[in-house]
Design an enzyme around this catalytic site. Sequence first.
Site, short mmCIF file in Angstrom:
data_model
loop_
_atom_site.label_atom_id
_atom_site.label_comp_id
_atom_site.label_asym_id
_atom_site.label_seq_id
_atom_site.Cartn_x
_atom_site.Cartn_y
_atom_site.Cartn_z
N ASP A 17 -6.77 2.33 -4.71
CA ASP A 17 -5.96 2.48 -3.40
C ASP A 17 -7.10 2.33 -2.23
O ASP A 17 -6.91 1.59 -1.41
CB ASP A 17 -5.05 3.35 -3.57
CG ASP A 17 -4.03 3.40 -2.24
OD1 ASP A 17 -4.20 2.55 -1.55
OD2 ASP A 17 -3.16 4.14 -2.38
N HIS A 18 -7.73 3.50 -2.61
CA HIS A 18 -8.48 3.83 -1.28
C HIS A 18 -10.04 2.86 -1.04
O HIS A 18 -10.44 2.54 -0.26
CB HIS A 18 -9.24 5.19 -1.21
CG HIS A 18 -8.14 6.30 -1.04
ND1 HIS A 18 -6.94 6.16 -0.28
CD2 HIS A 18 -7.97 7.45 -1.88
CE1 HIS A 18 -6.45 7.15 -0.76
NE2 HIS A 18 -6.82 7.99 -1.39
N GLU B 199 -5.96 6.04 -7.47
CA GLU B 199 -6.25 6.61 -6.34
C GLU B 199 -7.62 5.90 -5.86
O GLU B 199 -7.77 5.48 -4.79
CB GLU B 199 -6.66 8.19 -6.34
CG GLU B 199 -7.13 8.71 -4.90
CD GLU B 199 -7.20 10.15 -5.06
OE1 GLU B 199 -7.70 10.80 -4.05
OE2 GLU B 199 -7.13 10.76 -6.42
N ASP C 119 -8.34 -0.04 0.58
CA ASP C 119 -8.25 0.31 2.03
C ASP C 119 -9.36 0.04 2.98
O ASP C 119 -9.62 -0.20 4.14
CB ASP C 119 -7.59 1.80 2.35
CG ASP C 119 -6.39 1.91 1.95
OD1 ASP C 119 -5.63 0.97 1.87
OD2 ASP C 119 -5.76 3.13 1.61
N ASP D 252 0.86 -1.19 -0.03
CA ASP D 252 0.05 -0.07 -0.08
C ASP D 252 0.74 1.36 -0.06
O ASP D 252 0.61 2.33 -0.57
CB ASP D 252 -0.78 -0.14 1.22
CG ASP D 252 -1.87 1.04 1.25
OD1 ASP D 252 -2.48 1.38 0.15
OD2 ASP D 252 -2.21 1.80 2.33
#
Length: 294
Positions: free
Chosen positions: A35-36, A32, A39, A14
């Site tokens: 990635d989030h 983006e 998460d 990450d």
Amino acid sequence: MVCAMGIFIYQTLDALDGKQARRTSSCNSLGELFDHGCDAFSTVVISVALVCSLLIGNFPVLLFLTCFTGMVTYYCAHWNAYITGTLPVNAFDVTESQVTIMLIHVVSAILGPHIWLTKIPKIDIEFNIIACVLVEMALLFVTLKALLVIQQGGQGKNGSTIANTSVLSPALPMFFLLFVACTLFLHSPTNLFHNHPCLFVLTFGMSASKITVNLVIAHVSKSPMVLIDSALLGPFILLINLYFRTIINDFHLMLATFAFSTFDVLYSVKSTCNQVCTYMKISCFTISPKSAPQ
């Protein structure tokens, strides 16, 4: 130990994906979002693994608060970003939290999870309660800090969000989700959370992940957030079923809701990634080779 290694690998990758994207000149909104989005899912799984490692199942209220506060904290961070245009970074943030959780898993692996049931002398409180309370306090601090920023207004017109929408609008889906979760926790005739805590958290965690992804999409695209989403359908049916005194067995309905929410999240992510790739004329998980200099 497997959980600690899994978090370490995830945390390392990450942290490296952004560096790799900048190095290969492949930074874009899809990266983006991906990635989030990952998460958001990992927050739910890591929370469940944490409470299992601490053997906190005998304290259902603390277990509920620990898991759901983690979801709310991550959501508030992106709510903050949707308002200000910048994702906040705190002195004690994601990396520090993950390192702390990894240490907890390592202690459980080496000394055994029952070490957390040892009572602290003189105050007669188990170590696992102290650990959960400290985690809860850290999460609440970060959440309150984000809410204070939100209260000050955004970067849009007249203090609105970056999409020129109401700064309070993103609160609606998360508030509804928490309302349903708390109602089932308190009033389920079969004590659904007490008997099946992992299923309960994962089911609502999938819905929370979906609305968090919607918030990330709104932030990346600077567009209004989708407030009425299919992610809220399962919790709504659970609430209606509870109101009519469980026409359907709530455990079976929770299983169906978990299956639907998981499919809904995966389908939504796939659909969104395809749309972004088509619009930006890029390939997912593929880096185009640089053209040779003329």
